[in-house]
Design an enzyme around this catalytic site. Sequence first.
Site, short mmCIF file in Angstrom:
data_model
loop_
_atom_site.label_atom_id
_atom_site.label_comp_id
_atom_site.label_asym_id
_atom_site.label_seq_id
_atom_site.Cartn_x
_atom_site.Cartn_y
_atom_site.Cartn_z
N SER A 41 43.44 48.00 41.32
CA SER A 41 42.61 48.34 42.47
C SER A 41 42.71 49.84 42.78
O SER A 41 42.57 50.67 41.88
CB SER A 41 43.02 47.47 43.66
OG SER A 41 42.06 47.51 44.67
N ASP A 160 39.00 41.85 41.63
CA ASP A 160 40.09 42.74 42.04
C ASP A 160 41.38 42.45 41.29
O ASP A 160 41.87 41.32 41.27
CB ASP A 160 40.31 42.54 43.54
CG ASP A 160 41.25 43.55 44.16
OD1 ASP A 160 42.03 44.17 43.41
OD2 ASP A 160 41.22 43.72 45.38
#
Length: 216
Positions: A41, A160
């Site tokens: 991320s 993610d």
Amino acid sequence: MEKTSALVVEGGAMRGIFAAGVLDGFMAAEFCPFAYAFGVSAGSTNLMGYLCNEYGRSQKIIMEHACAPEFINWRRFIKGGHLCDVHWLWHQSFEDVPLNVEHYLEGSTPLWVGVTSVNSGEPRYIRIDRENMHSVLTASCSIPVAYRDYPLVDGEPMSDGGLIDSIPVERAYEEGARDITVILSRPLGYRKKPSRLPAVTRSVFRGYPALAEALL
């Protein structure tokens, strides 16, 4: 086994400003002794700036681009669009504040980025190169619901990277690292509490049951 060093950087959206500052400090000191780098991320994009030796870049993007209405927009979200348009954020910042990608490609520290397979709910770790950079870094930052798409990486929908393995120390160990430096975005000892509404999570992600279970 030879002792090998690695740098692991946690994600955390805007909390990534802390890692950005630490990595700027490393750059100011010309400190990059790591054989590997692992990020997920926001940690992955921070690391990309570090390995390209772009002092101040990540701070600028977090404080300017990530605060722009083109990125975070509640009105757009209510109408069915993205709350956080990570595709815009990555590509617009890349255009406005270019990266010295050649510095990374010619360097000796490869960047491995974690993403989450939407179909299997399992983590994937992908070494960044010139061809996959845009798709993988966008995917690793794609927070479910807030970003309504699942970017494709090698034809597979991804989400993610922080969902399954937010601090990929074990992966660094598997690559041979034994001296591992970790930059966190939460205080040491922090543990996220389990969801109190598992039925809601399963309902929202009913088309992706493996991802739902991974989130829980």
